[in-house]
Enzyme design. Structure first.
Site, PDB file in Angstrom:
ATOM      1  N   HIS A  78      44.138  42.039  57.474  1.00 18.88           N
ATOM      2  CA  HIS A  78      43.433  41.190  56.516  1.00 18.88           C
ATOM      3  C   HIS A  78      44.267  40.924  55.266  1.00 18.88           C
ATOM      4  O   HIS A  78      43.980  40.001  54.520  1.00 18.88           O
ATOM      5  CB  HIS A  78      42.123  41.874  56.141  1.00 18.88           C
ATOM      6  CG  HIS A  78      40.955  40.956  55.946  1.00 18.88           C
ATOM      7  ND1 HIS A  78      40.839  39.716  56.525  1.00 18.88           N
ATOM      8  CD2 HIS A  78      39.816  41.120  55.229  1.00 18.88           C
ATOM      9  CE1 HIS A  78      39.687  39.165  56.174  1.00 18.88           C
ATOM     10  NE2 HIS A  78      39.065  39.991  55.374  1.00 18.88           N
ATOM     11  N   ASN A 103      35.784  38.886  49.655  1.00 18.97           N
ATOM     12  CA  ASN A 103      34.539  38.119  49.644  1.00 18.97           C
ATOM     13  C   ASN A 103      34.254  37.414  48.324  1.00 18.97           C
ATOM     14  O   ASN A 103      33.318  36.621  48.240  1.00 18.97           O
ATOM     15  CB  ASN A 103      33.368  39.018  50.022  1.00 18.97           C
ATOM     16  CG  ASN A 103      33.482  39.533  51.437  1.00 18.97           C
ATOM     17  OD1 ASN A 103      34.333  39.101  52.210  1.00 18.97           O
ATOM     18  ND2 ASN A 103      32.637  40.473  51.786  1.00 18.97           N
ATOM     19  N   ASP A 144      44.561  35.226  56.753  1.00 20.79           N
ATOM     20  CA  ASP A 144      44.655  35.690  58.141  1.00 20.79           C
ATOM     21  C   ASP A 144      43.690  34.902  59.017  1.00 20.79           C
ATOM     22  O   ASP A 144      42.683  34.393  58.528  1.00 20.79           O
ATOM     23  CB  ASP A 144      44.336  37.193  58.220  1.00 20.79           C
ATOM     24  CG  ASP A 144      42.936  37.520  57.748  1.00 20.79           C
ATOM     25  OD1 ASP A 144      42.084  37.866  58.585  1.00 20.79           O
ATOM     26  OD2 ASP A 144      42.672  37.443  56.524  1.00 20.79           O
ATOM     27  N   ASN A 190      35.557  34.967  55.231  1.00 22.04           N
ATOM     28  CA  ASN A 190      34.770  35.140  54.008  1.00 22.04           C
ATOM     29  C   ASN A 190      35.527  34.785  52.733  1.00 22.04           C
ATOM     30  O   ASN A 190      34.928  34.319  51.765  1.00 22.04           O
ATOM     31  CB  ASN A 190      34.217  36.562  53.926  1.00 22.04           C
ATOM     32  CG  ASN A 190      33.135  36.798  54.947  1.00 22.04           C
ATOM     33  OD1 ASN A 190      32.421  35.880  55.342  1.00 22.04           O
ATOM     34  ND2 ASN A 190      33.014  38.029  55.405  1.00 22.04           N
TER      35      ASN A 190
END
Length: 184
Positions: A17, A63, A88, A109
């Site tokens: 991530h 997020n 990613d 997100n």
């Protein structure tokens, strides 16, 4: 402004991530630039062929990435067309790069929050493929998992290609960059 998405903290440092952070770290290192902590993120400037690039690694966690992006776009007076977000993507095979002028969040997100905060999705982005080799229901574990040994061997070359694409975006523009790097 080049934004690399990721999560802060040692537990996330080598996860899939955080590829956005990894690409920005490589760009900064190649220019002997050092990130400094500032509002909503770590920031540095690098210079490439007469252009100044502001590199941003949001500290808001994935997020809430839009908060950092919006703040720095306003502070640096950056237009959406000059924003380039590195993210990613599990829908792409490992190491594949896809550059787009705009697009949906694709279930990501970080992009979702940026789109919501900016009120649109019309900004360039580089999607770095991390593959999707995980059983159903284990997406979070996969994305927040560390690279395999094989991926780790290939990662430096793929990060270098992503860095080249960033520099191309800044000098040659989005269309030429897409034509060159979406083929690889």
């Amino acid at each position: 402004m080049i934004v690399g998405l990721g999560n802060i903290g040692a537990e996330y440092a080598d996860t899939r991530h955080n590829i956005g952070f990894k690409v920005l770290d490589a760009l900064a290192k190649a220019s002997n630039a050092v990130f400094s902590s500032d509002r909503y993120g770590s920031v540095c400037e690098i210079h490439h062929k007469g252009r100044t690039l502001v590199l941003l690694k949001p500290s808001t966690y994935m997020n809430l990435s839009g908060k950092a992006v919006n703040y720095w776009m306003q502070k640096e007076k950056i237009e959406a067309s000059s924003l380039f977000v590195i993210v990613d993507d599990i829908a792409l095979p490992f190491g594949t790069i896809r550059i787009r002028t705009k697009g949906s969040d694709g279930g990501h997100n970080g992009l979702k929050h940026i789109n919501t905060t900016l009120g649109h999705n019309e900004y360039p982005r580089l999607r770095f493929g991390i593959g999707g080799d995980f059983p159903k229901g284990f997406q979070v574990d996969y994305v927040l998992g560390e690279w395999t040994e094989e991926e780790r061997k290939l990662l430096p070359e793929r990060i270098e290609t992503a860095c080249e694409a960033v520099k191309s975006f800044c000098t040659a523009g989005i269309e030429r960059t897409m034509n060159q790097y979406n083929k690889k």
